[in-house]
Structures are given as structure tokens and as C-alpha cells.
Design an enzyme around this catalytic site. Structure first.
Site, PDB file in Angstrom:
ATOM      1  N   ASP A   1      -9.305  -4.645  -6.250  1.00 46.17           N
ATOM      2  CA  ASP A   1      -8.506  -3.678  -4.988  1.00 46.17           C
ATOM      3  C   ASP A   1      -9.943  -2.752  -4.840  1.00 46.17           C
ATOM      4  OD1 ASP A   1      -7.302  -1.732  -3.240  1.00 46.17           O
ATOM      5  OD2 ASP A   1      -5.514  -3.069  -3.923  1.00 46.17           O
TER       6      ASP A   1
ATOM      7  N   HIS B 298      -6.921  -5.701  -1.074  1.00 49.29           N
ATOM      8  CA  HIS B 298      -5.552  -5.533  -1.298  1.00 49.29           C
ATOM      9  C   HIS B 298      -5.040  -6.007  -0.543  1.00 49.29           C
ATOM     10  CE1 HIS B 298      -3.841  -1.092  -0.444  1.00 49.29           C
ATOM     11  NE2 HIS B 298      -4.422  -0.861   0.329  1.00 49.29           N
TER      12      HIS B 298
ATOM     13  N   SER C 191       0.763  -1.271   0.099  1.00 40.39           N
ATOM     14  CA  SER C 191       0.161   0.021  -0.390  1.00 40.39           C
ATOM     15  C   SER C 191       0.638   1.383  -0.229  1.00 40.39           C
ATOM     16  CB  SER C 191      -1.029  -0.132   1.361  1.00 40.39           C
ATOM     17  OG  SER C 191      -2.197   0.986   1.230  1.00 40.39           O
TER      18      SER C 191
END
Length: 199
Positions: free
Chosen positions: A152, A180, A89
Site C-alpha cells: 500500500d 491501495h 481507505s
């Protein structure tokens, strides 16, 4: 009881000893601890094959601003040409920023973005104040691996495909349904990617 190493483990161990390789994991923003989902299991698996690693909660863990994270990476964790950075991320975004001006062995980018996604929580990090220096990111490391998922919930697919087109990663893992990468307890594809990168 004597437990013999497999050929795979022996190759990895010899390479690590010769090149002083280490894995540095950097978590994303919004949390207060590096431990989540698959990360404890990954650390355990790395220990089993003698891969030196660093799993630490970074300073400024909630906002993840570059003014705190990048110096920590350089001065405390000593990320260098023997380091593989594993980031998820906003941590993956930090990896790209770090590689603009620092040489590393490689990076594994998991669900990265190259824009602030029109989010104030991302904008304040400082990573998006200047455009990405794609050539420098690519030239300052030997290997790049990219993970992303088509479903995602936080980052649009266009972010991943643009990064892929700019960096031409050595390996790309495009999942149809891993979101994710925050809901799974194991991540065997990532472990294999690390092994392949240092084999």
C-alpha cells in the site's frame, strides 16, 4: 427465456429477504464521486444476485469529515443491524467510528487506518480526535472482514496489523501487491466476501 437461479443465488436471496440485508458502500476522501476502479462492477454484480445496495457520493466528499458523514450514514442511509458497511481507505476509518456507538450487521474494511498518518488532510476529518473504542467496534457487529495490501502506497503495514490484532476479523485478505485497491477494474475477492458474510 427463463433463467434459473443457482443454489448459491437462491440461498443469498432467501437470506436477504428474511433479514432485510443491505450493503452500504462508502468511498474515501479526496474525490467527488463514488465511482472509481472496481465500484461500478461491484454494484452490478450485487444487483445480479438481488443484494440490496447503496452506492452514493457522500457529503463533504473531499475532506470526509465525520460531522457530515456519520449523520448521513445514520439519518439518510439508515445503517443498522441489517447493514453491511463496505468501506475503503478513510471510509473504512469512518466505519470503525460509526460502529463505536451504532449496531450494524458487519463491516468490510478495505485499507483502513487508525491514526491520522501525520497528515493534515486526515486529521481534519475528526475521526482521530479520540482513541478507537476497539471493544465497542467489535461488539456492535456480528462479522468483520479486513482487506489490506503489503505494498500500500499510502498506509503503512503496521496500521493494518494493529487493526487486525484489535478486532480479530472473521476473515483477513492480505494481498502482496494490490496497493491501495484503486487500480483494478474488478474485485472478485470482495464480492465473495460479501456473499460469504450473508450466506
Amino acid at each position: 427465456t427463463v433463467v434459473e437461479m443457482s443454489t448459491d443465488q437462491s440461498i443469498i436471496k432467501n437470506f436477504i429477504i428474511k433479514h432485510h440485508m443491505k450493503i452500504i458502500f462508502i468511498h474515501g476522501n479526496g474525490g467527488t464521486d463514488w465511482k472509481f476502479a472496481w465500484t461500478p462492477r461491484l454494484q452490478n454484480e450485487l444487483e445480479k444476485v438481488w443484494i440490496e445496495n447503496s452506492f452514493e457520493t457522500f457529503p463533504d466528499s473531499v475532506l470526509a469529515r465525520q460531522e457530515y458523514r456519520l449523520p448521513f450514514l445514520q439519518d439518510h442511509l439508515h445503517a443498522d443491524e441489517q447493514s453491511i458497511l463496505v468501506w475503503r481507505s478513510s471510509g473504512a476509518t469512518a466505519a470503525m467510528k460509526y460502529a463505536e456507538s451504532n449496531k450494524i450487521y458487519g463491516s468490510i474494511l478495505i485499507s483502513p487506518s487508525y491514526t491520522d498518518l501525520w497528515l493534515e488532510s486526515e486529521r481534519v476529518s475528526g475521526y482521530f480526535d479520540t482513541p478507537r473504542q476497539w471493544s465497542a467496534i467489535k461488539n456492535n457487529q456480528q462479522k468483520i472482514c479486513l482487506f489490506y495490501s503489503h505494498n500500500d502506497e499510502f498506509i503503512p503495514l503496521e496500521e493494518f496489523t494493529h487493526i487486525e490484532s484489535q478486532l480479530s476479523p472473521d476473515k483477513v485478505y492480505a494481498s502482496p501487491d494490490q496497493n491501495h485497491f484503486q487500480y483494478q477494474d474488478t474485485f472478485p475477492e470482495l464480492l465473495q466476501c460479501i456473499k460469504d458474510m450473508i450466506a
